[in-house]
Enzyme design. Structure first.
Site, PDB file in Angstrom:
ATOM      1  CG  ASP A  13      -1.891  -1.292   1.236  1.00 26.59           C
ATOM      2  OD1 ASP A  13      -2.302  -1.597   0.109  1.00 26.59           O
ATOM      3  OD2 ASP A  13      -2.294  -1.580   2.240  1.00 26.59           O
ATOM      4  CG  HIS A  41      -2.220  -1.909  -6.816  1.00 22.20           C
ATOM      5  ND1 HIS A  41      -1.331  -2.609  -7.913  1.00 22.20           N
ATOM      6  CD2 HIS A  41      -1.741  -2.474  -5.696  1.00 22.20           C
ATOM      7  CE1 HIS A  41      -0.611  -3.683  -7.174  1.00 22.20           C
ATOM      8  NE2 HIS A  41      -0.950  -3.362  -6.202  1.00 22.20           N
TER       9      HIS A  41
HETATM   10  P1  GDP Z   1      -0.637   0.225  -3.562  1.00 24.74           P
HETATM   11  O1  GDP Z   1      -1.372  -0.837  -3.167  1.00 24.74           O
HETATM   12  O2  GDP Z   1       0.785   0.362  -3.095  1.00 24.74           O
HETATM   13  O3  GDP Z   1      -0.882   0.668  -5.065  1.00 24.74           O
HETATM   14  O4  GDP Z   1      -1.200   1.486  -2.491  1.00 24.74           O
HETATM   15  P2  GDP Z   1      -2.968   1.447  -2.255  1.00 24.74           P
HETATM   16  O5  GDP Z   1      -3.558   2.196  -3.584  1.00 24.74           O
HETATM   17  O6  GDP Z   1      -3.335   0.349  -1.599  1.00 24.74           O
HETATM   18  O7  GDP Z   1      -3.054   2.632  -1.026  1.00 24.74           O
HETATM   19  C1  GDP Z   1      -2.195   4.064  -1.386  1.00 24.74           C
HETATM   20  C2  GDP Z   1      -3.420   4.764  -1.132  1.00 24.74           C
HETATM   21  O8  GDP Z   1      -2.874   6.223  -1.047  1.00 24.74           O
HETATM   22  C3  GDP Z   1      -4.252   5.019  -2.194  1.00 24.74           C
HETATM   23  O9  GDP Z   1      -5.531   5.438  -1.488  1.00 24.74           O
HETATM   24  C4  GDP Z   1      -3.807   6.304  -3.075  1.00 24.74           C
HETATM   25  O10 GDP Z   1      -4.959   6.819  -3.928  1.00 24.74           O
HETATM   26  C5  GDP Z   1      -3.136   7.230  -2.128  1.00 24.74           C
HETATM   27  N1  GDP Z   1      -2.101   7.829  -2.529  1.00 24.74           N
HETATM   28  C6  GDP Z   1      -1.053   7.553  -3.391  1.00 24.74           C
HETATM   29  N2  GDP Z   1      -0.112   8.405  -3.572  1.00 24.74           N
HETATM   30  C7  GDP Z   1      -0.606   9.371  -2.782  1.00 24.74           C
HETATM   31  C8  GDP Z   1      -0.055  10.720  -2.331  1.00 24.74           C
HETATM   32  O11 GDP Z   1       1.026  11.091  -2.785  1.00 24.74           O
HETATM   33  N3  GDP Z   1      -0.896  11.501  -1.172  1.00 24.74           N
HETATM   34  C9  GDP Z   1      -1.915  11.171  -0.767  1.00 24.74           C
HETATM   35  N4  GDP Z   1      -2.344  11.834  -0.203  1.00 24.74           N
HETATM   36  N5  GDP Z   1      -2.415   9.882  -1.095  1.00 24.74           N
HETATM   37  C10 GDP Z   1      -1.696   9.124  -2.180  1.00 24.74           C
HETATM   38  P1  IMO Z   2      -0.897  -4.278  -2.183  1.00 21.72           P
HETATM   39  O1  IMO Z   2      -0.417  -4.799  -3.395  1.00 21.72           O
HETATM   40  C1  IMO Z   2      -1.225  -4.724   2.119  1.00 21.72           C
HETATM   41  C2  IMO Z   2      -0.934  -8.746   3.812  1.00 21.72           C
HETATM   42  C3  IMO Z   2      -2.109  -8.997   4.340  1.00 21.72           C
HETATM   43  C4  IMO Z   2      -1.413 -10.031   5.467  1.00 21.72           C
HETATM   44  C5  IMO Z   2      -0.719 -10.725   4.813  1.00 21.72           C
HETATM   45  C6  IMO Z   2      -1.027 -12.253   4.149  1.00 21.72           C
HETATM   46  O2  IMO Z   2      -2.211  -3.457  -2.057  1.00 21.72           O
HETATM   47  O3  IMO Z   2       0.009  -3.465  -1.554  1.00 21.72           O
HETATM   48  P2  IMO Z   2      -2.391 -12.861   2.151  1.00 21.72           P
HETATM   49  O4  IMO Z   2      -4.017 -12.399   1.737  1.00 21.72           O
HETATM   50  O5  IMO Z   2      -1.480 -12.226   1.300  1.00 21.72           O
HETATM   51  O6  IMO Z   2      -2.197 -14.240   2.409  1.00 21.72           O
HETATM   52  O7  IMO Z   2      -2.292 -11.887   3.438  1.00 21.72           O
HETATM   53  O8  IMO Z   2      -0.282  -9.728   3.583  1.00 21.72           O
HETATM   54  N1  IMO Z   2      -1.074  -8.114   2.357  1.00 21.72           N
HETATM   55  C7  IMO Z   2      -0.963  -6.764   1.879  1.00 21.72           C
HETATM   56  N2  IMO Z   2      -1.165  -5.833   2.852  1.00 21.72           N
HETATM   57  N3  IMO Z   2      -0.910  -4.532   0.780  1.00 21.72           N
HETATM   58  C8  IMO Z   2      -1.262  -5.453  -0.161  1.00 21.72           C
HETATM   59  O9  IMO Z   2      -1.228  -5.455  -1.350  1.00 21.72           O
HETATM   60  C9  IMO Z   2      -1.321  -6.809   0.758  1.00 21.72           C
HETATM   61  N4  IMO Z   2      -1.300  -8.076   0.244  1.00 21.72           N
HETATM   62  C10 IMO Z   2      -1.091  -8.876   1.207  1.00 21.72           C
HETATM   63  O10 IMO Z   2      -2.653  -7.865   5.180  1.00 21.72           O
HETATM   64  O11 IMO Z   2      -1.025  -9.404   6.590  1.00 21.72           O
HETATM   65 MG    MG Z   3      -2.752  -1.654  -1.864  1.00 19.66          MG
END
Ligand code: GDP
Ligand code: IMO
Ligand code: MG
Length: 424
Positions: A13, A41
């Protein structure tokens, strides 16, 4: 850069999706090399929010998109995701699905849930998407692959063999209802019809693209500390998230990879259980969660929040061989007067280390040693280049660069697609 890996540097994340979406604008092919619908994502384009689970983020740019052999695919969820994207006007005809990727079958999420139930207080806190059981069957050589969808006879035979064993587990170990062969085979055959046109030899496709001098992005899901081999085991996912996983997960030689961009949040979050040295103890935890919108994309769970951890980030730089860094969500820190940054861990024997502990007990008991940096306490909205950031924000970025010996080439200052500052 012909082949660039984008990899999460923390516990997932980090904002990988947004960075991949940005870099995809000038790429030809975008590939996911690991994981499945446990990933989430989020990308915000013109005020519209897209949440991708299986697809690499290049799909929103209309690029050719590969789901590689190292991924696991839930056919029902993949079709849902395809339908949803198509309904919103996103073209999906550039999607290519590796025949070697493994399928998450209906028993896998049931076993995932049952396993977590049995572990009780010791649970991992998985996403319950069946990820661990699917990769376990792959390693056990009992898995059902995407290419099995192409032949109804093989598919049915494999489901039958699997069910003979899985139903015993479901009933006797987890107290669940058994699954029914006919119903399952019919459902999977329906899914097969829908997915068949997307199945391709994706390793060959990527190799050809690279030979033709096209730009390829290799997107890792999750994050370095969730890597099965090098993460905080057992509180990890079941695939190789690190950059090395891109070569195996796609089927290209490691010599083809030119650059590795690590994506790190300007602080740290973690979903699920497991050790987290810089987790905030006190009201700033909730404050940061609310300011950063730190709630899981997949499960909606609250993300645990902590201060930036340079010990863990240096470990990620080592494991991945980052050539540069993208630092996201710097805007979230605008609300804090002081910014602790962890520079060393204090171990149970009283010693201090700047290296990530090799032994789990040392890591579980590590206490962060912080250096306090000044906050800037004003919005970053006005800045259009890194050099235009407030001096304290520039100092924060510089501190990270010095600690890691890496350039921060991109800085995120907001959720929207365009809110990323590049090095001048
Ligand atoms: P990923 O799994 O690594 O793609 O990340 P996620 O999408 O799960 O979580 C990142 C969150 O932060 C999302 O809600 C994005 O919209 C938000 N986000 C990404 N970059 C930025 C940033 O530079 N500033 C803010 N405020 N939010 C961001
Ligand atoms: P993105 O791609 C955050 C974490 C789960 C749990 C552990 C194992 O959005 O960054 P699983 O279901 O994979 O067997 O869970 O891994 N986990 C993540 N945490 N972002 C993710 O993906 C995750 N994918 C798995 O929360 O702790
Ligand atoms: Mg994510």
């Amino acid at each position: 850069m012909p082949a660039t890996v984008i990899v999460g540097a923390q516990w997932g994340d980090e904002g990988k999706g947004k960075i991949v979406d940005l870099l995809a604008e000038h790429s030809d092919l975008v590939c996911r090399y690991n994981g499945g619908p446990n990933a989430g994502h989020t990308i915000v384009v013109d005020g519209e929010t897209y949440k991708l689970r299986h697809f690499p983020s290049g799909i929103l740019r209309g690029k050719e998109c590969v789901i590689g052999a190292g991924c696991v695919v839930d056919p029902g969820l993949l079709i849902e995701e395809l339908d949803e994207l198509e309904a919103r006007g996103v073209a999906t005809d550039g999607v290519r699905l590796s025949g070697n990727a493994h399928l998450i079958m209906p028993w896998h999420p049931m076993i995932d849930r049952g396993g977590e139930r049995r572990l009780g207080a010791l649970q991992i806190g998985t996403t319950r998407r069946g990820i661990g059981p699917t990769y376990a069957d792959k390693a056990f050589r009992l898995g059902i692959r995407v290419q099995d969808l192409l032949d109804p006879k093989i598919l049915r035979a494999k489901i039958e063999v699997a069910l003979a064993e899985k139903n015993v587990w479901l009933e006797r170990v987890y107290g669940d209802e058994p699954l029914e062969l006919e119903e399952l085979a019919a459902r999977l055959e329906g899914d097969a019809q829908r997915l068949r046109p997307y199945v391709a030899d994706t390793s060959l496709l990527v190799d050809r693209a690279l030979r033709d001098g096209r730009d390829v992005l290799l997107e890792g899901a999750h994050g370095t500390l969730l890597d099965l081999d090098h993460g905080t085991y057992p509180f990890v996912t079941s695939s190789n998230c690190v950059a090395g996983g891109a070569a195996t997960g796609i089927g290209v030689g490691p010599t083809k990879i030119d650059a590795v961009v690590g994506v790190a949040k300007s602080y740290v979050t973690r979903v699920g259980e497991g050790p987290f040295p810089t987790e905030i103890d006190g009201p700033d935890q909730k404050r940061m969660r609310e300011l950063g919108g730190e709630f899981g994309t997949v499960t909606g769970r609250q993300r645990r929040c902590g201060w930036l951890d340079l010990v863990a980030l240096r470990y990620a730089a080592r494991l991945n061989g980052f050539t540069s860094l993208a630092l996201t969500k710097l805007d979230v820190l605008s609300h804090f007067a002081e910014l602790p940054v962890c520079v060393r861990y204090r171990l149970p024997d009283g010693s201090e280390t700047a290296d990530f502990p090799a032994h789990q007990s040392d890591f579980h008991h590590a206490r962060p040693v912080y250096e306090l940096l000044h906050g800037w306490e004003r919005p970053l909205d006005g800045a259009e280049r890194l050099a235009a950031l407030p001096p304290e924000a520039r100092a924060y970025v510089y501190f990270v660069e010095q600690a890691l010996g890496l350039d921060v080439d991109l800085v995120g200052t907001g959720r929207e697609r365009e809110r990323v500052l590049a090095r001048d």
